[in-house]
Design a protein around this motif. Structure first.
Motif, PDB file in Angstrom:
ATOM      1  N   PHE A  27      18.603  26.787  16.475  1.00  0.00           N
ATOM      2  CA  PHE A  27      18.927  25.755  17.453  1.00  0.00           C
ATOM      3  C   PHE A  27      20.019  26.280  18.386  1.00  0.00           C
ATOM      4  CE2 PHE A  27      17.402  23.775  13.638  1.00  0.00           C
ATOM      5  CZ  PHE A  27      16.689  22.658  14.022  1.00  0.00           C
ATOM      6  N   THR A  28      19.874  25.998  19.678  1.00  0.00           N
ATOM      7  CA  THR A  28      20.884  26.409  20.655  1.00  0.00           C
ATOM      8  C   THR A  28      21.173  25.259  21.608  1.00  0.00           C
ATOM      9  OG1 THR A  28      20.166  28.723  20.580  1.00  0.00           O
ATOM     10  CG2 THR A  28      21.492  28.040  22.458  1.00  0.00           C
ATOM     11  N   ILE A  29      22.454  24.887  21.686  1.00  0.00           N
ATOM     12  CA  ILE A  29      22.920  23.892  22.645  1.00  0.00           C
ATOM     13  C   ILE A  29      23.871  24.602  23.598  1.00  0.00           C
ATOM     14  CG2 ILE A  29      24.477  21.934  22.932  1.00  0.00           C
ATOM     15  CD1 ILE A  29      21.869  20.899  22.269  1.00  0.00           C
ATOM     16  N   SER A  30      23.653  24.446  24.883  1.00  0.00           N
ATOM     17  CA  SER A  30      24.502  25.111  25.870  1.00  0.00           C
ATOM     18  C   SER A  30      25.182  24.081  26.761  1.00  0.00           C
ATOM     19  CB  SER A  30      23.693  26.095  26.713  1.00  0.00           C
ATOM     20  OG  SER A  30      22.652  25.422  27.399  1.00  0.00           O
ATOM     21  N   SER A  31      26.343  24.470  27.264  1.00  0.00           N
ATOM     22  CA  SER A  31      27.095  23.633  28.180  1.00  0.00           C
ATOM     23  C   SER A  31      27.540  24.488  29.356  1.00  0.00           C
ATOM     24  CB  SER A  31      28.314  23.024  27.481  1.00  0.00           C
ATOM     25  OG  SER A  31      29.130  22.321  28.393  1.00  0.00           O
ATOM     26  N   ASP A  38      19.298  22.715  28.085  1.00  0.00           N
ATOM     27  CA  ASP A  38      20.548  22.707  27.319  1.00  0.00           C
ATOM     28  C   ASP A  38      20.300  22.635  25.819  1.00  0.00           C
ATOM     29  OD1 ASP A  38      19.660  20.122  27.100  1.00  0.00           O
ATOM     30  OD2 ASP A  38      21.574  19.184  27.629  1.00  0.00           O
ATOM     31  N   PHE A  39      19.038  22.414  25.429  1.00  0.00           N
ATOM     32  CA  PHE A  39      18.681  22.417  24.002  1.00  0.00           C
ATOM     33  C   PHE A  39      17.388  23.196  23.804  1.00  0.00           C
ATOM     34  CE2 PHE A  39      16.172  20.684  20.513  1.00  0.00           C
ATOM     35  CZ  PHE A  39      17.053  20.816  19.443  1.00  0.00           C
ATOM     36  N   VAL A  40      17.406  24.138  22.866  1.00  0.00           N
ATOM     37  CA  VAL A  40      16.229  24.943  22.542  1.00  0.00           C
ATOM     38  C   VAL A  40      16.185  25.145  21.031  1.00  0.00           C
ATOM     39  CG1 VAL A  40      15.128  27.206  22.742  1.00  0.00           C
ATOM     40  CG2 VAL A  40      16.183  26.179  24.746  1.00  0.00           C
ATOM     41  N   ARG A  93      24.638  17.817  20.897  1.00  0.00           N
ATOM     42  CA  ARG A  93      25.404  17.555  22.126  1.00  0.00           C
ATOM     43  C   ARG A  93      26.752  16.911  21.772  1.00  0.00           C
ATOM     44  NH1 ARG A  93      20.281  15.621  24.639  1.00  0.00           N
ATOM     45  NH2 ARG A  93      19.522  17.282  26.020  1.00  0.00           N
ATOM     46  N   VAL A  94      26.712  15.983  20.811  1.00  0.00           N
ATOM     47  CA  VAL A  94      27.956  15.354  20.357  1.00  0.00           C
ATOM     48  C   VAL A  94      28.877  16.393  19.733  1.00  0.00           C
ATOM     49  CG1 VAL A  94      28.946  13.708  18.711  1.00  0.00           C
ATOM     50  CG2 VAL A  94      26.907  13.089  20.029  1.00  0.00           C
ATOM     51  N   GLN A  95      28.318  17.301  18.927  1.00  0.00           N
ATOM     52  CA  GLN A  95      29.124  18.308  18.250  1.00  0.00           C
ATOM     53  C   GLN A  95      29.775  19.277  19.224  1.00  0.00           C
ATOM     54  OE1 GLN A  95      26.378  19.972  15.422  1.00  0.00           O
ATOM     55  NE2 GLN A  95      26.749  18.387  13.905  1.00  0.00           N
ATOM     56  N   ILE A  96      29.034  19.700  20.251  1.00  0.00           N
ATOM     57  CA  ILE A  96      29.620  20.653  21.197  1.00  0.00           C
ATOM     58  C   ILE A  96      30.706  19.967  22.043  1.00  0.00           C
ATOM     59  CG2 ILE A  96      28.007  20.322  23.116  1.00  0.00           C
ATOM     60  CD1 ILE A  96      28.075  23.347  23.547  1.00  0.00           C
ATOM     61  N   ASP A  97      30.541  18.676  22.326  1.00  0.00           N
ATOM     62  CA  ASP A  97      31.576  17.945  23.057  1.00  0.00           C
ATOM     63  C   ASP A  97      32.846  17.810  22.211  1.00  0.00           C
ATOM     64  OD1 ASP A  97      29.998  17.646  25.283  1.00  0.00           O
ATOM     65  OD2 ASP A  97      29.259  15.650  24.728  1.00  0.00           O
ATOM     66  N   ILE A  98      32.681  17.552  20.917  1.00  0.00           N
ATOM     67  CA  ILE A  98      33.834  17.443  20.017  1.00  0.00           C
ATOM     68  C   ILE A  98      34.575  18.770  19.921  1.00  0.00           C
ATOM     69  CG2 ILE A  98      34.518  17.101  17.601  1.00  0.00           C
ATOM     70  CD1 ILE A  98      32.272  15.043  17.372  1.00  0.00           C
ATOM     71  N   LEU A  99      33.819  19.861  19.814  1.00  0.00           N
ATOM     72  CA  LEU A  99      34.442  21.182  19.728  1.00  0.00           C
ATOM     73  C   LEU A  99      35.214  21.515  21.003  1.00  0.00           C
ATOM     74  CD1 LEU A  99      31.744  23.373  17.948  1.00  0.00           C
ATOM     75  CD2 LEU A  99      33.976  22.704  17.071  1.00  0.00           C
ATOM     76  N   LYS A 100      34.641  21.187  22.133  1.00  0.00           N
ATOM     77  CA  LYS A 100      35.319  21.476  23.397  1.00  0.00           C
ATOM     78  C   LYS A 100      36.632  20.700  23.501  1.00  0.00           C
ATOM     79  CE  LYS A 100      32.719  21.385  27.084  1.00  0.00           C
ATOM     80  NZ  LYS A 100      31.655  20.913  28.013  1.00  0.00           N
ATOM     81  N   GLN A 101      36.643  19.467  22.993  1.00  0.00           N
ATOM     82  CA  GLN A 101      37.877  18.675  22.990  1.00  0.00           C
ATOM     83  C   GLN A 101      38.908  19.270  22.034  1.00  0.00           C
ATOM     84  OE1 GLN A 101      36.877  14.586  22.184  1.00  0.00           O
ATOM     85  NE2 GLN A 101      35.522  14.408  23.969  1.00  0.00           N
ATOM     86  N   GLN A 102      38.437  19.654  20.829  1.00  0.00           N
ATOM     87  CA  GLN A 102      39.350  20.223  19.841  1.00  0.00           C
ATOM     88  C   GLN A 102      39.983  21.517  20.340  1.00  0.00           C
ATOM     89  OE1 GLN A 102      37.159  20.706  16.199  1.00  0.00           O
ATOM     90  NE2 GLN A 102      37.136  18.526  15.714  1.00  0.00           N
ATOM     91  N   VAL A 109      31.171  28.157  30.444  1.00  0.00           N
ATOM     92  CA  VAL A 109      29.931  28.148  29.678  1.00  0.00           C
ATOM     93  C   VAL A 109      30.260  28.235  28.192  1.00  0.00           C
ATOM     94  CG1 VAL A 109      27.808  29.408  29.173  1.00  0.00           C
ATOM     95  CG2 VAL A 109      28.613  29.215  31.540  1.00  0.00           C
ATOM     96  N   HIS A 110      29.639  27.365  27.396  1.00  0.00           N
ATOM     97  CA  HIS A 110      29.858  27.364  25.951  1.00  0.00           C
ATOM     98  C   HIS A 110      28.513  27.187  25.244  1.00  0.00           C
ATOM     99  CE1 HIS A 110      34.175  27.188  26.545  1.00  0.00           C
ATOM    100  NE2 HIS A 110      33.968  26.244  27.439  1.00  0.00           N
ATOM    101  N   ILE A 111      28.359  27.889  24.125  1.00  0.00           N
ATOM    102  CA  ILE A 111      27.102  27.898  23.362  1.00  0.00           C
ATOM    103  C   ILE A 111      27.381  27.491  21.918  1.00  0.00           C
ATOM    104  CG2 ILE A 111      25.112  29.252  22.640  1.00  0.00           C
ATOM    105  CD1 ILE A 111      25.280  29.008  25.630  1.00  0.00           C
TER     106      ILE A 111
END
Length: 362
Positions: A27-31, A38-40, A93-102, A109-111
């Motif tokens: 699984f890959t989520i990109s920002s 953004d999801f593959v 998507r929720v997880q990558i947003d949480i990580l970016k905040q942390q 660009v974040h993966i």
């Protein structure tokens, strides 16, 4: 006495080499990545792509005849993949947003990646399951199936570890999937695709060298399955020094390739005959052995005796004449235009989202 007993056992009770088959999901989520889903998610059986889904189509797509048959025989299987494709988009998507905040990341660009699946030993029945998360190309957190807890290799992942450790119900569901559902899926896929998944294709092996001072590369391509190894040996003994192993890489036709380099800088020409490259494919009794012979090495380097002096000299003369004409033209152009004007170029590259699927799988 023990040696004789061992010989007796090997003769009358020969050891059967088991083979491990795998099912993996990536699984890959990109920002911040433009012109790309953004999801593959890609599913692989024994490293062969069998299914695909992304945030543009939101519809799972079978990549093999046997994976398509799985869907046709069991419509609920397609429904399960569809739900997983949709639900994981939201969750990741929720997880990558949480990580970016942390990590206090607001731009760039974040993966965020996840790899989970299982291996099943067709002889012993042993099962091994795994879940790994990565962020921006580095390991982030992994699941310990034995303790049902999470391992955080980085301080930034400790918060996520504690949160996941407390969710015992989710960890139990992961255990059930990795040790029960996943192995059953492997068996079903192997049964449907055994004509291709259980085949064995031997490679063509070549010796390659860029220059006379470069390492000699033993390159094997076109083999299947990926369970193979290539190594150099001297006087029958495997070498570990002055040897560099490459990764096993996929070919476009579903087969694989790999190479191993040998540094010969300290080897005299007389000793070359003592070296050989060995390719071993799982499930095949005989290895492919290639002797180190200068006459069979393929190279781009041309010897002086083979150097085409006549055509090259003629080409050089032609280039000099062309250069003289160009210089004259430049002076004339500068006189007319009163200065240099750089040519215009476009920095934008066209991108067809529909082609992303094939790019990810190949």
């Amino acid at each position: 006495m023990k040696t004789m007993e061992l010989v007796f056992l090997l003769i009358f009770f020969p050891v059967t080499l088991s083979v491990k088959h795998s099912l993996k999901f990536f699984f890959t989520i990109s920002s911040g990545v433009k012109n790309f889903p953004d999801f593959v998610v890609v599913g692989l059986v024994d490293e062969v792509p069998m299914g695909y889904c992304d945030s543009i189509s939101n519809t799972p797509e079978a990549k093999q005849d046997w994976s398509q048959k799985m869907i046709e025989d069991d419509p609920q299987h397609l429904e399960w993949y569809t739900q997983e494709c949709l639900l994981n988009q939201f969750n990741h998507r929720v997880q990558i947003d949480i990580l970016k905040q942390q990590l206090n990341q607001t731009e760039g660009v974040h993966i965020f990646q996840r790899m989970n699946g299982c291996e099943w030993d067709d002889e012993t029945g042993e099962v091994n399951g795994f879940i790994q998360f990565g962020y921006d190309g580095e390991d982030f957190i992994a699941f310990d199936l034995k303790t049902l807890t999470w391992i955080a290799p980085k301080p930034q992942a400790v918060i996520t570890k504690h949160k996941r450790d407390r969710d015992r119900a989710l960890n139990e569901r992961w255990k059930n999937f990795l040790t029960q559902q996943c192995p059953e899926l492997v068996k079903r896929y192997m049964d449907l695709g055994k004509s291709s998944l259980l085949r064995t294709d031997l490679p063509s092996v070549s010796l390659l060298q860029k220059t006379p001072s470069s390492p000699v590369s033993c390159h094997a391509t076109g083999f299947y399955p990926h369970r193979a190894m290539t190594f150099w040996r001297k006087d029958g003994e495997e070498l570990h020094e002055d040897v560099e192993h490459g990764e096993i890489l996929p070919n476009h036709d579903g087969s694989f390739q790999m190479s191993v380099d040998l540094n010969l800088s300290s080897v005299t020409p007389e000793d070359w005959r003592r070296y050989e490259c060995v390719f071993h494919l799982s499930g095949v009794k005989d290895d492919i052995v290639t002797k180190l012979d200068k006459t069979v090495i393929r190279t781009n380097c041309v010897s002086p005796s083979e150097f085409p002096a006549g055509p090259v000299i003629g080409g050089v003369v032609g280039l000099l004449l062309l250069l003289a004409v160009c210089i004259t033209g430049v002076f004339i152009w500068r006189r007319r235009d009163n200065g240099f004007r750089p040519a215009k170029s476009s920095d934008s590259l066209s991108s067809d989202p529909s082609s992303v699927k094939d790019a990810v799988l190949n």
